[in-house]
Scaffold this motif. Structure first.
Motif, PDB file in Angstrom:
ATOM      1  N   UNK A   1       0.798  -1.216   0.000  1.00  0.00           N
ATOM      2  CA  UNK A   1       0.000   0.000   0.000  1.00  0.00           C
ATOM      3  C   UNK A   1       0.836   1.274   0.000  1.00  0.00           C
ATOM      4  N   UNK A   2       2.019   1.225   0.550  1.00  0.00           N
ATOM      5  CA  UNK A   2       2.865   2.419   0.573  1.00  0.00           C
ATOM      6  C   UNK A   2       3.097   2.922  -0.840  1.00  0.00           C
ATOM      7  N   UNK A   3       3.134   1.991  -1.800  1.00  0.00           N
ATOM      8  CA  UNK A   3       3.319   2.385  -3.184  1.00  0.00           C
ATOM      9  C   UNK A   3       2.015   2.392  -3.957  1.00  0.00           C
ATOM     10  N   UNK A   4       0.899   2.248  -3.258  1.00  0.00           N
ATOM     11  CA  UNK A   4      -0.396   2.239  -3.926  1.00  0.00           C
ATOM     12  C   UNK A   4      -0.670   0.942  -4.655  1.00  0.00           C
ATOM     13  N   UNK A   5      -0.096  -0.150  -4.187  1.00  0.00           N
ATOM     14  CA  UNK A   5      -0.255  -1.419  -4.885  1.00  0.00           C
ATOM     15  C   UNK A   5      -1.547  -2.156  -4.542  1.00  0.00           C
ATOM     16  N   UNK A   6      -2.434  -1.506  -3.827  1.00  0.00           N
ATOM     17  CA  UNK A   6      -3.692  -2.176  -3.518  1.00  0.00           C
ATOM     18  C   UNK A   6      -4.539  -2.297  -4.774  1.00  0.00           C
ATOM     19  N   UNK A   7      -5.346  -3.307  -4.813  1.00  0.00           N
ATOM     20  CA  UNK A   7      -6.260  -3.496  -5.935  1.00  0.00           C
ATOM     21  C   UNK A   7      -7.677  -3.636  -5.381  1.00  0.00           C
ATOM     22  N   UNK A   8      -8.311  -2.499  -5.102  1.00  0.00           N
ATOM     23  CA  UNK A   8      -9.590  -2.558  -4.399  1.00  0.00           C
ATOM     24  C   UNK A   8     -10.687  -3.238  -5.207  1.00  0.00           C
ATOM     25  N   UNK A   9     -10.564  -3.272  -6.516  1.00  0.00           N
ATOM     26  CA  UNK A   9     -11.595  -3.923  -7.320  1.00  0.00           C
ATOM     27  C   UNK A   9     -11.686  -5.390  -6.954  1.00  0.00           C
ATOM     28  N   UNK A  10     -10.534  -6.001  -6.729  1.00  0.00           N
ATOM     29  CA  UNK A  10     -10.535  -7.416  -6.394  1.00  0.00           C
ATOM     30  C   UNK A  10     -10.269  -7.649  -4.919  1.00  0.00           C
ATOM     31  N   UNK A  11     -10.281  -6.586  -4.159  1.00  0.00           N
ATOM     32  CA  UNK A  11      -9.996  -6.684  -2.729  1.00  0.00           C
ATOM     33  C   UNK A  11      -8.629  -7.318  -2.480  1.00  0.00           C
ATOM     34  N   UNK A  12      -7.696  -7.026  -3.338  1.00  0.00           N
ATOM     35  CA  UNK A  12      -6.350  -7.548  -3.149  1.00  0.00           C
ATOM     36  C   UNK A  12      -5.408  -6.451  -2.701  1.00  0.00           C
ATOM     37  N   UNK A  13      -4.420  -6.812  -1.963  1.00  0.00           N
ATOM     38  CA  UNK A  13      -3.434  -5.834  -1.529  1.00  0.00           C
ATOM     39  C   UNK A  13      -2.423  -6.483  -0.608  1.00  0.00           C
ATOM     40  N   UNK A  14      -2.935  -7.123   0.442  1.00  0.00           N
ATOM     41  CA  UNK A  14      -2.045  -7.754   1.409  1.00  0.00           C
ATOM     42  C   UNK A  14      -1.193  -8.825   0.724  1.00  0.00           C
ATOM     43  N   UNK A  15      -1.799  -9.556  -0.198  1.00  0.00           N
ATOM     44  CA  UNK A  15      -1.061 -10.620  -0.873  1.00  0.00           C
ATOM     45  C   UNK A  15       0.016 -10.049  -1.802  1.00  0.00           C
ATOM     46  N   UNK A  16      -0.306  -8.924  -2.446  1.00  0.00           N
ATOM     47  CA  UNK A  16       0.689  -8.256  -3.285  1.00  0.00           C
ATOM     48  C   UNK A  16       1.856  -7.800  -2.412  1.00  0.00           C
ATOM     49  N   UNK A  17       1.527  -7.236  -1.256  1.00  0.00           N
ATOM     50  CA  UNK A  17       2.567  -6.766  -0.338  1.00  0.00           C
ATOM     51  C   UNK A  17       3.449  -7.920   0.124  1.00  0.00           C
ATOM     52  N   UNK A  18       2.821  -9.042   0.442  1.00  0.00           N
ATOM     53  CA  UNK A  18       3.600 -10.218   0.873  1.00  0.00           C
ATOM     54  C   UNK A  18       4.576 -10.639  -0.213  1.00  0.00           C
ATOM     55  N   UNK A  19       4.072 -10.682  -1.433  1.00  0.00           N
ATOM     56  CA  UNK A  19       4.913 -11.110  -2.540  1.00  0.00           C
ATOM     57  C   UNK A  19       6.098 -10.161  -2.703  1.00  0.00           C
ATOM     58  N   UNK A  20       5.799  -8.861  -2.696  1.00  0.00           N
ATOM     59  CA  UNK A  20       6.866  -7.878  -2.875  1.00  0.00           C
ATOM     60  C   UNK A  20       7.858  -7.910  -1.718  1.00  0.00           C
ATOM     61  N   UNK A  21       7.348  -8.127  -0.505  1.00  0.00           N
ATOM     62  CA  UNK A  21       8.227  -8.198   0.660  1.00  0.00           C
ATOM     63  C   UNK A  21       9.205  -9.342   0.532  1.00  0.00           C
ATOM     64  N   UNK A  22       8.677 -10.504   0.156  1.00  0.00           N
ATOM     65  CA  UNK A  22       9.548 -11.664  -0.009  1.00  0.00           C
ATOM     66  C   UNK A  22      10.571 -11.425  -1.117  1.00  0.00           C
ATOM     67  N   UNK A  23      10.093 -10.884  -2.236  1.00  0.00           N
ATOM     68  CA  UNK A  23      10.969 -10.609  -3.382  1.00  0.00           C
ATOM     69  C   UNK A  23      12.123  -9.704  -2.971  1.00  0.00           C
ATOM     70  N   UNK A  24      11.800  -8.626  -2.275  1.00  0.00           N
ATOM     71  CA  UNK A  24      12.849  -7.676  -1.934  1.00  0.00           C
ATOM     72  C   UNK A  24      13.841  -8.284  -0.942  1.00  0.00           C
ATOM     73  N   UNK A  25      13.327  -9.022   0.022  1.00  0.00           N
ATOM     74  CA  UNK A  25      14.220  -9.643   1.008  1.00  0.00           C
ATOM     75  C   UNK A  25      15.198 -10.590   0.310  1.00  0.00           C
ATOM     76  N   UNK A  26      14.704 -11.340  -0.652  1.00  0.00           N
ATOM     77  CA  UNK A  26      15.595 -12.257  -1.383  1.00  0.00           C
ATOM     78  C   UNK A  26      16.662 -11.481  -2.148  1.00  0.00           C
ATOM     79  N   UNK A  27      16.249 -10.351  -2.730  1.00  0.00           N
ATOM     80  CA  UNK A  27      17.210  -9.529  -3.470  1.00  0.00           C
ATOM     81  C   UNK A  27      18.260  -8.923  -2.545  1.00  0.00           C
ATOM     82  N   UNK A  28      17.817  -8.468  -1.376  1.00  0.00           N
ATOM     83  CA  UNK A  28      18.769  -7.870  -0.435  1.00  0.00           C
ATOM     84  C   UNK A  28      19.783  -8.931   0.020  1.00  0.00           C
ATOM     85  N   UNK A  29      19.288 -10.158   0.216  1.00  0.00           N
ATOM     86  CA  UNK A  29      20.207 -11.231   0.587  1.00  0.00           C
ATOM     87  C   UNK A  29      21.276 -11.427  -0.495  1.00  0.00           C
TER      88      UNK A  29
END
Lengths: 464, 111
Positions: A319-347
């Motif tokens: 949501x900090x980047x506006x990645x919510x998708x209110x039409x489909x009530x999605x957002x938390x799952x997008x955030x989870x995916x991005x969080x995992x992705x970034x953590x892997x990249x930082x590693x």
């Protein structure tokens, strides 16, 4: 006070995105600081209760087996969208596309789920710094010709904490996204949402919403129907009534376009009073026990509202980047995916000792090539835009009406809202290719089905 | 600049301020850690008196002074829902919005 003054990764916000980044990074052996403004993660959460089952479990092993699972599994999985001011019945009855992945999505009370997930991250080695608001970023001394680089954060207690990477998962109205200037906040692009929680005994909720458990060939969840309403234009209002019998509650949510509210000079409670009036048959005798509200990005979400999702040393998650998708009530799952992705990249960055701009740019590449950036993720959004959405609703309307006419004329609420009833559940199951007990009824809905089948591809991508 | 006066007459038939609180208060069971600072600041020099914050705030936390300028009610930000609405409705950016200090403010927990 943080234990150190410098970390590999500083995660701002301990919601789904932040906790995901923190747990993956901690497990990769990084020094992680998890900053959260609430005393307990989740207690500031306003909405966003839909999680993807497989994704959540892959990031937080044991999530489904934990006690929060009961809360998560049993939920009225299906939605019918229905126009209240349906003089022209322009939108008709509609099945929520998000619901088509009900087998892959779980609904949680975030005040419980966030706390659990954040604790898993802490157990994995992330250092918690709670009850702390982050007010600003620390910029690196400008290098001529170079991109500005974020090298840390400043807390509301004035502490300066340094990090090789900062993950901004602080949600809507992110202070940091403003300070870094990555996100635009056009004032006419806001919705206002109000949520009320009503208490009612589970049995009564099941009866009113037509729940039943374990239909043949289907997973043994409670199945029921939740009404979802759209005004003649979704920019005007949208509303839904979610039954969560395991919690003995009904959640009533109303969205309104903020610009329209200003023009109409309307306080949200005027609108909510009116909406509750229309929902009497669901809510009679239910006791309001909680209320919250927030401003959020509008339905015009096609084209995320940021300039760039990263700077050297800093990325936007969820949501900090506006990645919510209110039409489909999605957002938390997008955030989870991005969080995992970034953590892997930082590693990887740490392993290669490469903290260059190009290394951070891989974050944007990564999510753009994932389901988050995939056009398919949002068939509904595109249908809103090109008009096919209307067709989908009408074709599903035919199918649902047929089902109702055949089987559920005796349903206690059929007289009021004739399309509500369990037959719709197998219909949706058919839509995602699970079972087809009512196959003849869906003949009128090929167009809608084709669109809904995209969902299975998305789910497959998430699994991959 | 274009300030309005006598807001009660102007907005008397609207749902705002105290009327909103009368609706919200009985169900406003969100617990709260008392806020320690004025986390939202009104620039009363900038305020043009349009009254949007007063009319639209879902907790009725704003009022209009007799001079037609936005101000906090006597109970201040006690029940501010941290929603961000006032920041986006203000046409002259007179509202400097922030979340309350870490560890303070509302707590949402209903199950």
């Amino acid at each position: 006070m943080p234990k150190k003054d410098s970390y590999d990764l500083i995660v701002v916000g301990a919601g789904p995105g932040g906790a995901s980044a923190a747990i993956i990074a901690a497990k990769a052996g990084l020094d992680v600081l998890l900053v959260e403004r609430a005393t307990v993660p989740g207690e500031k959460n306003m909405s966003g209760s839909v999680l993807f089952r497989e994704l959540t479990e892959s990031i937080f092993p044991g999530f489904q087996a934990a006690s929060i699972h009961d809360t998560a599994s049993s939920f009225a999985s299906l939605a019918i969208k229905w126009s209240i001011d349906n003089d022209e019945k322009e939108y008709g009855v509609h099945a929520g596309v998000g619901s088509a992945v009900m087998d892959h999505q779980i609904i949680v009370d975030r005040s419980v789920a966030d706390a659990w997930c954040a604790q898993e991250a802490v157990n994995a080695g992330a250092e918690p710094l709670y009850a702390t608001r982050v007010d600003d970023v620390i910029w690196e001394k400008p290098i001529p010709g170079g991109m500005p680089r974020v090298i840390g954060i400043v807390t509301d207690k004035g502490e300066r904490i340094y990090g090789k990477a900062v993950a901004d998962a602080s949600g809507l109205h992110s202070n940091l996204a403003r300070k870094t200037g990555l996100v635009r906040y056009p004032k006419d692009k806001f919705q206002f949402a109000v949520k009320m929680i009503f208490e009612l005994p589970a049995d009564e909720i099941r009866r009113r919403f037509g729940f039943w458990t374990g239909a043949s060939g289907l997973p043994t969840y409670d199945w029921g129907l939740t009404p979802v309403y759209f005004g003649s234009n979704p920019d005007f209002y949208a509303a839904h009534c979610n039954a969560i019998p395991d919690e003995n509650v009904i959640e009533v949510v109303l969205y309104s376009n903020l610009t329209e509210m200003i023009e109409a000079d309307t306080n949200i409670w005027q609108r909510m009073q009116w909406f509750l009036e229309t929902q009497k048959h669901w809510l009679e005798g239910a006791k309001p026990i909680h209320v919250n509200f927030h401003a959020l990005n509008t339905f015009d979400i096609v084209g995320y509202q940021f300039e760039s999702s990263y700077l050297p040393g800093y990325v936007l998650i969820g949501d900090a980047g506006g990645f919510a998708n209110p039409v489909e009530s999605w957002g938390a799952n997008v955030a989870q995916y991005q969080g995992r992705l970034f953590a892997e990249l930082v590693a990887e960055m740490k392993e290669n000792n490469d903290w260059s701009e190009a290394a951070f740019a891989r974050y944007e590449e990564g999510w753009k090539n994932s389901f988050v950036g995939d056009d398919d993720i949002s068939p509904m959004c595109y249908m809103f835009r090109d008009g096919t959405f209307k067709q989908l609703w009408l074709s599903l309307d035919e199918a649902v009406s047929a089902a109702v006419a055949l089987k559920f004329t005796n349903h206690p609420y059929c007289e009021i809202l004739p399309a509500f009833g369990p037959p719709f559940a197998p219909f949706m199951a058919k839509a995602v290719g699970l079972v087809s007990p009512l196959a003849p009824l869906v003949k009128g809905a090929e167009h809608g089905l084709a669109k809904l089948k995209d969902i299975t591809n998305i789910v497959q991508k998430i699994k991959d | 600049m274009g300030r309005r006066y006598n807001t009660d007459i102007l907005y008397g038939n609207q749902l705002a301020g105290a009327k909103v609180r009368a609706i919200v208060e009985p169900i406003l069971v969100m617990s709260e850690t008392p806020k320690t600072e004025e986390h939202i600041k009104i620039d009363q020099e900038k305020c043009n008196g349009c009254g949007r914050c007063y009319r639209l705030c879902p907790t009725g936390s704003y009022e209009m002074t007799p001079e037609g300028i936005a101000d906090w009610r006597s109970y201040g930000m006690t029940h501010c829902g941290e929603c961000g609405l006032c920041r986006y409705v203000c046409p002259v950016d007179a509202i400097d919005w922030n979340y309350p200090q870490g560890g303070t403010g509302i707590i949402h927990h209903w199950s």
